[in-house]
Every structure is written in C-alpha cells, then in structure tokens.
Scaffold this active site. Structure first.
Site, short mmCIF file in Angstrom:
data_model
loop_
_atom_site.label_atom_id
_atom_site.label_comp_id
_atom_site.label_asym_id
_atom_site.label_seq_id
_atom_site.Cartn_x
_atom_site.Cartn_y
_atom_site.Cartn_z
N GLY A 291 0.84 -1.21 0.00
CA GLY A 291 0.00 0.00 0.00
C GLY A 291 0.87 1.24 0.00
O GLY A 291 1.80 1.35 0.79
N ARG B 246 1.18 -5.31 -5.18
CA ARG B 246 1.30 -6.45 -4.26
C ARG B 246 1.42 -7.65 -5.18
O ARG B 246 0.50 -7.93 -5.95
CB ARG B 246 0.04 -6.57 -3.39
CG ARG B 246 -0.29 -5.33 -2.55
CD ARG B 246 -1.42 -5.65 -1.61
NE ARG B 246 -2.12 -4.47 -1.12
CZ ARG B 246 -1.73 -3.75 -0.06
NH1 ARG B 246 -0.66 -4.07 0.61
NH2 ARG B 246 -2.45 -2.70 0.33
N ASP C 29 5.33 -4.86 6.08
CA ASP C 29 5.95 -6.15 6.42
C ASP C 29 6.00 -7.13 5.23
O ASP C 29 6.97 -7.87 5.09
CB ASP C 29 5.30 -6.78 7.65
CG ASP C 29 3.81 -6.96 7.52
OD1 ASP C 29 3.23 -6.49 6.51
OD2 ASP C 29 3.22 -7.57 8.42
N THR D 118 4.23 2.79 5.41
CA THR D 118 2.84 2.35 5.48
C THR D 118 2.09 3.30 6.40
O THR D 118 2.66 3.78 7.39
CB THR D 118 2.70 0.90 6.01
OG1 THR D 118 1.32 0.66 6.36
CG2 THR D 118 3.55 0.63 7.24
N ASP E 268 -0.14 2.39 8.33
CA ASP E 268 -0.68 1.61 9.47
C ASP E 268 0.12 1.74 10.77
O ASP E 268 -0.39 1.39 11.83
CB ASP E 268 -0.75 0.12 9.09
CG ASP E 268 -1.64 -0.13 7.90
OD1 ASP E 268 -2.53 0.69 7.63
OD2 ASP E 268 -1.44 -1.15 7.20
N ASP F 288 2.44 -0.14 11.84
CA ASP F 288 2.40 -1.48 12.44
C ASP F 288 3.72 -2.24 12.30
O ASP F 288 3.73 -3.47 12.40
CB ASP F 288 1.26 -2.30 11.80
CG ASP F 288 1.45 -2.47 10.29
OD1 ASP F 288 2.31 -1.78 9.71
OD2 ASP F 288 0.74 -3.30 9.71
N ARG G 209 -5.26 -2.01 8.88
CA ARG G 209 -5.15 -3.47 8.75
C ARG G 209 -5.37 -4.13 10.11
O ARG G 209 -6.42 -3.92 10.69
CB ARG G 209 -3.79 -3.86 8.15
CG ARG G 209 -3.81 -5.22 7.47
CD ARG G 209 -2.46 -5.55 6.91
NE ARG G 209 -2.16 -4.79 5.72
CZ ARG G 209 -2.56 -5.15 4.49
NH1 ARG G 209 -3.25 -6.24 4.31
NH2 ARG G 209 -2.24 -4.41 3.46
#
Ligand code: F6P
Length: 319
Positions: A11, A72, A103, A125, A127, A129, A171
C-alpha cells in the site's frame, strides 16, 4: 558497492516519494549509480528499471502516492518469480536494493537477501504497524487526514444530533484509530488490540444522552470490526439512527506532512549509508528520535504493540 536500486511496494503511503528522493540523492551524493524500479516487485521481475539522475526525483518531495508506483505481487512469492527478479538485478549489475513498504515488502527484501542481494528496508505504510520504529512513513499524514475528517463529521453530527461511526484503516493494527480517536475527541475507540463490548459503548452513549449530550463519535479500526456492524449493533440496542462513514482510500492520499517528509528523508539517507557500509538484511527505523536498524528476522517475528497508556487516557478523557 557501485549500483543500487530503490522500489516501493504494498500500500502506498504519503512520504514514500520523499524517501525515494532521499535514497536517490544520497546515493548519487556518495558517487553510486542509482536505479528506480517501477511497480514494486512486479516491475522488478519484468525489468521495469531505469537509471536515475538528480532530476529524476525533482519536484516530488511534496507529493502523495509514489512516483515509482506500487503493487502487491503473488508471483514474487514463488521461486520462479524470485529468480526472474534476481536475473533482472544481475543483468543491470545492481548489488543493493532499498525496499520501501510494510511487512510484506520486508519479506520480499528478505528473499532477495537469501539470493545474495544486499537489501535494506524502510517502513512505509500508513498503518504504523512495523516493529523496530516508533513511526512509519505516512502514519502522520494519514492521522491528520482522519482527524480532519472527524472534525468535519463532528460538525454535522452536532448539527443533527447524531451518533457517527467512522471506520478507519490500519489493517490489523489500531494505531490510526487510537491516535485519531484521541485527537478527534471520540467518545469510543474500537481497536483490535483491546476487546471492547458493544454493550459498554451503548451504555456510554446512553449516559451521554442522560446528561444532555446529543451527538457522539465512535472510531472503529477496520481490524476490530466493521463500522456497518457497529451501527447495526447500536440500532439493535437503542432507539438511535447512527450514521456510518468508511474513510477508505482517502486515508492513503494527500501531500505528506512536514513530519513525514523529514522522517522519510532521514530514513532514506540512512538506508543508503547502511548499504554502503555493508550493514544489510536490515530494516531502518526511528526510536526516540534516533535512527536505528534491526535485522529483518527480528522485526518480522515481533508482534505489533499499541500504547496502552494512550488507550486508557482516551477512555478517561471521554467519560
Ligand atoms: O497497509 C495499508 C492499507 O491501506 C491498510 O490500512 C488496508 O487494510 C490495506 O492497505 C488496504 O489495501 P488495498 O488498498 O489493497 O485494499
């Protein structure tokens, strides 16, 4: 090392362009040849590789998205796909690759490393995360986009005395929901890391109504449940007509904040320093404002954690 490449994968996130610029310019500054790989691992397998000069990354630092495009790739997860990518790198004489992404992108970089390519990952990202860094590139911009949306939705929620449920991305991580919920003054925040009973949320709305509060904002992280489901559950329990807004891809776009541009510039240049210093198979990050790097193995095995004190604070401030 004489030739390096940079790609963006997964993303897209605001600030990726600033990171690409930093990798290219730092590489050229150090006298390396630098290549841009278009469309992530897909473009790497297909040989969409172009030699960059200083001007190739001009006028992009302030732009959202990624000028390299992203993808992706399922094919790159196969040995055949990986061999195609390695062949392309070898034919260009590229020894080192900087991968900007999340990741999944790091797993790809780890694969390239197994074939002897020097790789460094940069966390890109929205996110937030990725373990091994306090912030990922794009998180701050997405956070501000969400807060802006919450403020606007609050105006109409207040005017029409409505409960508004806002579903945000992230996510499996709750950072975007937690930070935006705290910054936007949300009454309730639902994140995957903390289990919350819908009954508690309904009680809170009810208590608010009893003391004259006529509107409320509920932030739902996509990794916890869906906004539509929350609305359904509230309707089942109370005589309310909540509205739902799913912010979706709006959160990934827009020009990067100053914070994200600075973060991206620092991490991009640091990644090149590590490559040239042969400290590879690692991902870079920032911890307490210091540049750090960790082997991919350490990062990929580690679960993401939220700041539980912040979650507690958000609950305390929204009673
Ligand atoms: O990882 C970034 C992200 O925007 C997540 O927040 C979200 O779950 C996912 O990507 C959406 O992916 P796609 O754009 O492929 O639907």
């Amino acid at each position: 090392m004489k030739k390096i490449a940079v790609l963006t994968s997964g993303g897209d996130s605001p600030g990726m362009n600033a990171a690409v610029r930093a990798v290219v310019r730092k590489g050229l500054y150090l006298g390396l040849e630098v290549f841009g790989v278009y469309r992530g691992y897909t473009g790497l397998m297909e040989g969409e590789i172009k030699k960059f000069d200083l001007g190739s990354v001009g006028d992009i630092i302030h732009r959202g998205g990624t000028m390299l495009h992203s993808s992706r790739s399922e094919e790159f997860k196969t040995e055949e796909g990986q061999r195609k990518a390695i062949d392309q790198l070898m034919s260009h004489g590229i020894e080192g690759v900087v991968v900007i992404g999340g990741d999944g992108s790091y797993r790809g970089a780890q694969k390239l490393a197994e074939y002897g390519i020097a790789t460094v990952g940069i966390p890109g990202t929205i996110d937030n995360d990725i373990p091994g860094t306090d912030y990922t590139i794009g998180f701050d911009t997405a956070l501000n986009t969400i807060v802006d949306a919450i403020d606007k939705i609050r105006d109409t929620a207040m005017s029409h005395e409505k409960t508004s449920v806002i579903e945000v991305m992230g996510r499996d991580a709750g950072d975007l929901a937690l930070w935006s919920g705290l910054a936007g003054g949300a009454e309730s925040i639902m994140i995957p890391e903390v289990s919350i009973d819908i009954g508690g949320i309904v009680d809170k709305i009810q208590k608010g109504i009893e003391r004259g509060k006529k509107h409320s904002i509920i932030i739902v992280a996509e990794g916890s449940t869906s906004g539509v489901e929350v609305v359904k559950q509230i309707k089942n329990r109370m005589n309310l007509e909540p509205r739902v807004t799913i912010l979706g891809h709006l959160q990934r776009g827009g020009k990067p904040t100053g914070f994200d541009r600075v973060l991206a510039s620092r991490l991009g240049a640091y990644a090149v320093d590590l490559l040239t210093d042969n400290q590879v198979g690692v991902a870079v990050g920032i911890e307490q404002n210091k540049l750090v790097h960790y082997p991919f193995d350490k990062i990929l095995g580690k679960p993401h954690q939220i700041n539980t004190n912040m979650f507690e604070l958000a609950s305390q401030l929204s009673i």
